[in-house]
Design a protein around this motif. Structure first.
Motif, PDB file in Angstrom:
ATOM      1  N   ALA A 130      -9.098   1.354  37.489  1.00 30.06           N
ATOM      2  CA  ALA A 130      -9.784   2.091  38.941  1.00 30.06           C
ATOM      3  C   ALA A 130     -11.170   2.104  38.560  1.00 30.06           C
ATOM      4  CB  ALA A 130      -9.194   3.356  39.277  1.00 30.06           C
ATOM      5  N   GLU A 145     -14.220   0.065  40.773  1.00 26.28           N
ATOM      6  CA  GLU A 145     -15.077   0.702  41.405  1.00 26.28           C
ATOM      7  C   GLU A 145     -16.357   0.275  41.176  1.00 26.28           C
ATOM      8  OE1 GLU A 145     -18.684   3.162  41.675  1.00 26.28           O
ATOM      9  OE2 GLU A 145     -17.504   2.929  39.751  1.00 26.28           O
ATOM     10  N   TYR A 178      -8.311  -1.644  49.156  1.00 26.53           N
ATOM     11  CA  TYR A 178      -8.286  -0.068  48.933  1.00 26.53           C
ATOM     12  C   TYR A 178      -7.162   0.477  49.661  1.00 26.53           C
ATOM     13  CZ  TYR A 178     -12.032   0.824  45.908  1.00 26.53           C
ATOM     14  OH  TYR A 178     -13.068   0.749  44.687  1.00 26.53           O
ATOM     15  N   ILE A 211      -3.682  -0.320  48.492  1.00 24.40           N
ATOM     16  CA  ILE A 211      -3.554   0.495  46.988  1.00 24.40           C
ATOM     17  C   ILE A 211      -2.987   2.178  47.528  1.00 24.40           C
ATOM     18  CG2 ILE A 211      -4.587   1.572  45.015  1.00 24.40           C
ATOM     19  CD1 ILE A 211      -6.075  -1.182  44.942  1.00 24.40           C
ATOM     20  N   LEU A 212      -4.003   2.807  48.370  1.00 29.83           N
ATOM     21  CA  LEU A 212      -3.895   4.150  48.676  1.00 29.83           C
ATOM     22  C   LEU A 212      -2.525   4.358  49.859  1.00 29.83           C
ATOM     23  CD1 LEU A 212      -7.745   4.718  49.190  1.00 29.83           C
ATOM     24  CD2 LEU A 212      -6.239   5.916  47.498  1.00 29.83           C
ATOM     25  N   TYR A 265      -4.618   8.718  45.077  1.00 33.70           N
ATOM     26  CA  TYR A 265      -5.893   8.100  44.541  1.00 33.70           C
ATOM     27  C   TYR A 265      -5.850   6.852  44.069  1.00 33.70           C
ATOM     28  CZ  TYR A 265      -6.941  13.372  45.175  1.00 33.70           C
ATOM     29  OH  TYR A 265      -7.026  14.674  45.783  1.00 33.70           O
ATOM     30  N   LEU A 266      -7.177   6.430  43.670  1.00 27.43           N
ATOM     31  CA  LEU A 266      -7.097   4.851  43.033  1.00 27.43           C
ATOM     32  C   LEU A 266      -6.680   4.770  41.870  1.00 27.43           C
ATOM     33  CD1 LEU A 266     -10.645   4.103  44.192  1.00 27.43           C
ATOM     34  CD2 LEU A 266      -8.560   3.298  45.310  1.00 27.43           C
ATOM     35  N   ASP A 292     -12.792   7.932  41.455  1.00 23.83           N
ATOM     36  CA  ASP A 292     -12.792   8.270  43.057  1.00 23.83           C
ATOM     37  C   ASP A 292     -13.999   8.915  43.219  1.00 23.83           C
ATOM     38  OD1 ASP A 292      -9.709   8.074  43.773  1.00 23.83           O
ATOM     39  OD2 ASP A 292      -9.506   9.260  42.142  1.00 23.83           O
ATOM     40  N   HIS A 327     -17.381   6.898  43.611  1.00 27.99           N
ATOM     41  CA  HIS A 327     -17.717   6.074  45.091  1.00 27.99           C
ATOM     42  C   HIS A 327     -18.336   6.938  45.893  1.00 27.99           C
ATOM     43  CE1 HIS A 327     -13.955   4.027  43.718  1.00 27.99           C
ATOM     44  NE2 HIS A 327     -14.211   3.007  44.364  1.00 27.99           N
ATOM     45  N   VAL A 381      -7.541   4.632  53.548  1.00 28.73           N
ATOM     46  CA  VAL A 381      -9.124   5.108  53.011  1.00 28.73           C
ATOM     47  C   VAL A 381      -9.543   6.093  53.640  1.00 28.73           C
ATOM     48  CG1 VAL A 381     -11.438   4.034  53.134  1.00 28.73           C
ATOM     49  CG2 VAL A 381      -9.626   2.533  52.502  1.00 28.73           C
ATOM     50  N   TRP A 386      -8.433   9.224  52.066  1.00 24.89           N
ATOM     51  CA  TRP A 386      -8.789   9.508  50.603  1.00 24.89           C
ATOM     52  C   TRP A 386     -10.092   9.981  50.682  1.00 24.89           C
ATOM     53  CZ3 TRP A 386     -12.508   5.571  48.891  1.00 24.89           C
ATOM     54  CH2 TRP A 386     -12.875   5.830  47.552  1.00 24.89           C
TER      55      TRP A 386
END
Length: 220
Positions: free
Chosen positions: A103, A107, A151, A154-155, A160-161, A170, A173, A196, A199
């Motif tokens: 992750a 990022e 993202y 994924i989320l 969380y990532l 996280d 970002h 997203v 999150w």
């Protein structure tokens, strides 16, 4: 000795490790450098940070620069302190640690590459008398949009990532995400990317960001 973070309160890269220190309740002092007059390019400073960038950390004589490296160091050293661990243990949580590094790499190369350069193109360049390269800016924002689309997928299946626990990845970002969000170049609360948006609301509502969203401050 209280940790000293040398940088600038409004610098995204200074705020990054400051958030981690705040998350882990580690007292620290922000030492503000006169970057407007190029204090970070002075010969004495370059002896400490040879790339002439901010910030650097002084932990009782142990000097460390690069905001992500500082963040990892702080999270590793103080992971038993009150608050979130933020960094899985490489020896006892090997798979979680690997997911964190995955992750964190995403990022740096799939988010920050686009976000930091877009901020430079649209916000910082004009601020310093330059002219935005609209074609370049458009390309960067399109790349960032593609990242956010991934993202959202994924989320959809994790909080969380790196999984269901918040990590440094996280928090990394927030700085440039907030700059572009406030300038309305991206919309991290877009209903088209509900995961997203959830999150982003989560990580930006944390007390650490609420304390430092207007700039990093000493807590010691």
């Amino acid at each position: 000795m209280v940790l000293k973070l040398y940088g600038h309160p409004l610098s995204t890269c200074t705020v990054r490790p400051a958030l981690v220190l705040k998350e882990l309740n580690v007292p620290f002092e922000v030492i503000t450098l006169d970057v407007a007059n190029h204090a970070h390019k002075a010969p004495d400073y370059l002896k400490i940070q040879p790339f002439g960038q901010i910030p650097y950390l002084d932990d009782d004589g142990f000097i460390l620069y690069e905001s992500r490296a500082i963040s990892r160091y702080v999270a590793a050293k103080y992971r038993t302190s009150a608050g979130s661990a933020l960094l899985p243990d490489v020896y006892t949580e090997t798979q979680k640690y690997a997911k964190f590094e995955q992750a964190a790499s995403v990022e740096a190369w799939n988010f920050d590459f686009y976000a930091a350069n877009a901020a430079a193109e649209y916000i910082f360049k004009p601020k310093h008398g330059g002219v935005t390269d609209e074609a370049r800016g458009k390309e960067l924002l399109e790349g960032l949009g593609r990242t956010l689309d991934v993202y959202d997928g994924i989320l959809a299946s994790q909080k969380y990532l790196a999984g269901d626990d918040i990590t440094l990845a996280d928090l990394f970002h927030i700085g440039y995400g907030n700059i572009l969000q406030n300038a309305k170049f991206i919309d991290l609360e877009d209903a088209k990317r509900p995961n997203v948006a959830r999150w982003w609301k989560d990580i930006t509502s944390r007390p650490s960001w609420q304390a430092f969203k207007d700039g990093a401050k000493s807590t010691a």
